[in-house]
Design a protein around this motif. Structure first.
Motif, PDB file in Angstrom:
ATOM      1  N   GLN A   1     -20.335 -41.604 -18.842  1.00 36.84           N
ATOM      2  CA  GLN A   1     -20.913 -41.118 -17.581  1.00 36.84           C
ATOM      3  C   GLN A   1     -20.801 -39.603 -17.530  1.00 36.84           C
ATOM      4  O   GLN A   1     -19.768 -39.045 -17.866  1.00 36.84           O
ATOM      5  N   VAL A   2     -21.877 -38.967 -17.121  1.00 40.09           N
ATOM      6  CA  VAL A   2     -21.912 -37.516 -17.018  1.00 40.09           C
ATOM      7  C   VAL A   2     -21.999 -37.136 -15.556  1.00 40.09           C
ATOM      8  O   VAL A   2     -22.776 -37.719 -14.798  1.00 40.09           O
ATOM      9  N   GLN A   3     -21.195 -36.167 -15.185  1.00 40.59           N
ATOM     10  CA  GLN A   3     -21.226 -35.680 -13.809  1.00 40.59           C
ATOM     11  C   GLN A   3     -21.413 -34.182 -13.771  1.00 40.59           C
ATOM     12  O   GLN A   3     -20.748 -33.446 -14.512  1.00 40.59           O
ATOM     13  N   LEU A   4     -22.305 -33.739 -12.915  1.00 40.38           N
ATOM     14  CA  LEU A   4     -22.473 -32.325 -12.604  1.00 40.38           C
ATOM     15  C   LEU A   4     -22.239 -32.204 -11.108  1.00 40.38           C
ATOM     16  O   LEU A   4     -23.049 -32.676 -10.314  1.00 40.38           O
ATOM     17  N   VAL A   5     -21.138 -31.586 -10.746  1.00 41.18           N
ATOM     18  CA  VAL A   5     -20.754 -31.482  -9.344  1.00 41.18           C
ATOM     19  C   VAL A   5     -20.961 -30.050  -8.877  1.00 41.18           C
ATOM     20  O   VAL A   5     -20.316 -29.125  -9.377  1.00 41.18           O
ATOM     21  N   GLN A   6     -21.838 -29.892  -7.903  1.00 40.44           N
ATOM     22  CA  GLN A   6     -22.208 -28.570  -7.417  1.00 40.44           C
ATOM     23  C   GLN A   6     -21.402 -28.190  -6.188  1.00 40.44           C
ATOM     24  O   GLN A   6     -20.989 -29.051  -5.402  1.00 40.44           O
ATOM     25  N   SER A   7     -21.220 -26.895  -6.015  1.00 42.14           N
ATOM     26  CA  SER A   7     -20.596 -26.366  -4.811  1.00 42.14           C
ATOM     27  C   SER A   7     -21.221 -25.015  -4.505  1.00 42.14           C
ATOM     28  O   SER A   7     -21.871 -24.405  -5.353  1.00 42.14           O
ATOM     29  N   GLY A   8     -20.981 -24.559  -3.286  1.00 38.96           N
ATOM     30  CA  GLY A   8     -21.563 -23.290  -2.864  1.00 38.96           C
ATOM     31  C   GLY A   8     -22.806 -23.527  -2.029  1.00 38.96           C
ATOM     32  O   GLY A   8     -23.061 -24.632  -1.560  1.00 38.96           O
ATOM     33  N   GLY A   9     -23.599 -22.489  -1.900  1.00 41.27           N
ATOM     34  CA  GLY A   9     -24.805 -22.601  -1.104  1.00 41.27           C
ATOM     35  C   GLY A   9     -24.531 -22.377   0.364  1.00 41.27           C
ATOM     36  O   GLY A   9     -23.442 -21.980   0.766  1.00 41.27           O
ATOM     37  N   GLY A  10     -25.558 -22.627   1.191  1.00 42.43           N
ATOM     38  CA  GLY A  10     -25.405 -22.463   2.634  1.00 42.43           C
ATOM     39  C   GLY A  10     -26.508 -21.618   3.221  1.00 42.43           C
ATOM     40  O   GLY A  10     -27.604 -21.515   2.666  1.00 42.43           O
ATOM     41  N   LEU A  11     -26.188 -20.990   4.345  1.00 42.74           N
ATOM     42  CA  LEU A  11     -27.154 -20.193   5.095  1.00 42.74           C
ATOM     43  C   LEU A  11     -26.772 -18.720   5.007  1.00 42.74           C
ATOM     44  O   LEU A  11     -25.600 -18.374   5.204  1.00 42.74           O
ATOM     45  N   VAL A  12     -27.747 -17.875   4.725  1.00 42.35           N
ATOM     46  CA  VAL A  12     -27.499 -16.441   4.618  1.00 42.35           C
ATOM     47  C   VAL A  12     -28.727 -15.692   5.107  1.00 42.35           C
ATOM     48  O   VAL A  12     -29.847 -16.221   5.046  1.00 42.35           O
ATOM     49  N   GLN A  13     -28.513 -14.487   5.590  1.00 45.97           N
ATOM     50  CA  GLN A  13     -29.642 -13.669   6.003  1.00 45.97           C
ATOM     51  C   GLN A  13     -30.303 -13.023   4.786  1.00 45.97           C
ATOM     52  O   GLN A  13     -29.665 -12.819   3.747  1.00 45.97           O
ATOM     53  N   ALA A  14     -31.563 -12.681   4.945  1.00 45.03           N
ATOM     54  CA  ALA A  14     -32.283 -12.003   3.871  1.00 45.03           C
ATOM     55  C   ALA A  14     -31.523 -10.743   3.457  1.00 45.03           C
ATOM     56  O   ALA A  14     -31.007 -10.013   4.303  1.00 45.03           O
ATOM     57  N   GLY A  15     -31.449 -10.529   2.144  1.00 43.08           N
ATOM     58  CA  GLY A  15     -30.691  -9.412   1.607  1.00 43.08           C
ATOM     59  C   GLY A  15     -29.263  -9.746   1.263  1.00 43.08           C
ATOM     60  O   GLY A  15     -28.577  -8.959   0.603  1.00 43.08           O
ATOM     61  N   GLY A  16     -28.811 -10.904   1.696  1.00 38.79           N
ATOM     62  CA  GLY A  16     -27.436 -11.320   1.437  1.00 38.79           C
ATOM     63  C   GLY A  16     -27.267 -11.964   0.075  1.00 38.79           C
ATOM     64  O   GLY A  16     -28.200 -12.014  -0.741  1.00 38.79           O
ATOM     65  N   SER A  17     -26.055 -12.465  -0.155  1.00 37.65           N
ATOM     66  CA  SER A  17     -25.711 -13.053  -1.444  1.00 37.65           C
ATOM     67  C   SER A  17     -25.060 -14.419  -1.250  1.00 37.65           C
ATOM     68  O   SER A  17     -24.398 -14.669  -0.234  1.00 37.65           O
ATOM     69  N   LEU A  18     -25.236 -15.263  -2.244  1.00 40.10           N
ATOM     70  CA  LEU A  18     -24.563 -16.546  -2.317  1.00 40.10           C
ATOM     71  C   LEU A  18     -24.243 -16.831  -3.772  1.00 40.10           C
ATOM     72  O   LEU A  18     -24.911 -16.309  -4.680  1.00 40.10           O
ATOM     73  N   ARG A  19     -23.254 -17.692  -3.967  1.00 46.78           N
ATOM     74  CA  ARG A  19     -22.888 -18.097  -5.316  1.00 46.78           C
ATOM     75  C   ARG A  19     -22.843 -19.608  -5.384  1.00 46.78           C
ATOM     76  O   ARG A  19     -22.212 -20.257  -4.541  1.00 46.78           O
ATOM     77  N   LEU A  20     -23.511 -20.156  -6.389  1.00 47.76           N
ATOM     78  CA  LEU A  20     -23.484 -21.592  -6.642  1.00 47.76           C
ATOM     79  C   LEU A  20     -22.632 -21.856  -7.879  1.00 47.76           C
ATOM     80  O   LEU A  20     -22.660 -21.083  -8.827  1.00 47.76           O
ATOM     81  N   SER A  21     -21.913 -22.962  -7.844  1.00 47.50           N
ATOM     82  CA  SER A  21     -21.110 -23.366  -9.003  1.00 47.50           C
ATOM     83  C   SER A  21     -21.421 -24.804  -9.372  1.00 47.50           C
ATOM     84  O   SER A  21     -21.799 -25.609  -8.514  1.00 47.50           O
TER      85      SER A  21
ATOM     86  N   ARG B   1     -35.462 -32.347 -23.137  1.00 49.98           N
ATOM     87  CA  ARG B   1     -35.410 -32.520 -21.692  1.00 49.98           C
ATOM     88  C   ARG B   1     -34.010 -32.311 -21.137  1.00 49.98           C
ATOM     89  O   ARG B   1     -33.014 -32.527 -21.824  1.00 49.98           O
ATOM     90  N   TYR B   2     -33.990 -31.881 -19.874  1.00 49.89           N
ATOM     91  CA  TYR B   2     -32.724 -31.854 -19.153  1.00 49.89           C
ATOM     92  C   TYR B   2     -32.437 -33.289 -18.690  1.00 49.89           C
ATOM     93  O   TYR B   2     -33.164 -33.830 -17.865  1.00 49.89           O
ATOM     94  N   ASP B   3     -31.401 -33.850 -19.238  1.00 52.67           N
ATOM     95  CA  ASP B   3     -31.132 -35.268 -19.023  1.00 52.67           C
ATOM     96  C   ASP B   3     -30.241 -35.547 -17.825  1.00 52.67           C
ATOM     97  O   ASP B   3     -30.266 -36.661 -17.294  1.00 52.67           O
ATOM     98  N   TYR B   4     -29.442 -34.573 -17.445  1.00 53.70           N
ATOM     99  CA  TYR B   4     -28.457 -34.807 -16.393  1.00 53.70           C
ATOM    100  C   TYR B   4     -28.598 -33.737 -15.316  1.00 53.70           C
ATOM    101  O   TYR B   4     -28.802 -32.557 -15.616  1.00 53.70           O
ATOM    102  N   TRP B   5     -28.451 -34.200 -14.072  1.00 58.41           N
ATOM    103  CA  TRP B   5     -28.691 -33.324 -12.931  1.00 58.41           C
ATOM    104  C   TRP B   5     -27.550 -33.434 -11.929  1.00 58.41           C
ATOM    105  O   TRP B   5     -26.951 -34.510 -11.761  1.00 58.41           O
ATOM    106  N   GLY B   6     -27.310 -32.318 -11.239  1.00 64.70           N
ATOM    107  CA  GLY B   6     -26.356 -32.322 -10.148  1.00 64.70           C
ATOM    108  C   GLY B   6     -26.970 -32.923  -8.894  1.00 64.70           C
ATOM    109  O   GLY B   6     -28.142 -33.303  -8.882  1.00 64.70           O
TER     110      GLY B   6
END
Length: 128
Positions: free
Chosen positions: A1-21, A114-119
């Motif tokens: 079994q393959v797992q891709l667990v994502q974190s990060g994201g959210g709401l930000v104003q234009a010009g801002g920054s976010l980081r996804l993991s 192909r990309y076989d596994y997805w978060g």
């Protein structure tokens, strides 16, 4: 079994920054090694098809890794990987409302088509 667990994201104003993991685990990584897998980020905005954002991949030469970006994010987004931790990050700067989408982490073994596994997907919303 393959797992891709994502974190990060959210709401930000234009010009801002976010980081996804994205943290990867599972058989394909145990068998072939995380370092031999291309890691990528895709996104899908409402009413639109999923599109490529960025990827990092082993070039086949020692510890050399290449990166590619969609034109729409070049110079603003940076993809990075930590092969010791089996993680890939997406640093997003100078965000625009048109970056609003659900972002997906994906992986494939280098040399396969192909990309076989997805978060699970992470919502990024950029307000104007």
């Amino acid at each position: 079994q393959v797992q891709l667990v994502q974190s990060g994201g959210g709401l930000v104003q234009a010009g801002g920054s976010l980081r996804l993991s994205c943290a990867a685990s599972g058989r394909t990584f145990d068998t072939y090694g995380f370092s031999r897998h291309a890691m990528a980020w895709f996104r899908q905005a409402p009413g639109k098809e999923r599109e490529f954002v960025a990827t990092t991949f082993w070039t086949g030469s020692s510890t050399s890794y290449g990166t590619q970006y969609a034109d729409s994010v070049k110079g603003r987004f940076t993809i990075s990987r930590d092969n010791a931790k089996n993680t890939v990050d997406l640093q997003m700067n100078s965000l625009k409302p048109e970056d609003t989408a659900v972002y997906y982490c994906a992986t494939k073994l280098v040399g396969t088509p192909r990309y076989d596994y997805w978060g699970q997907g992470t919502q990024v919303t950029v307000s104007s």
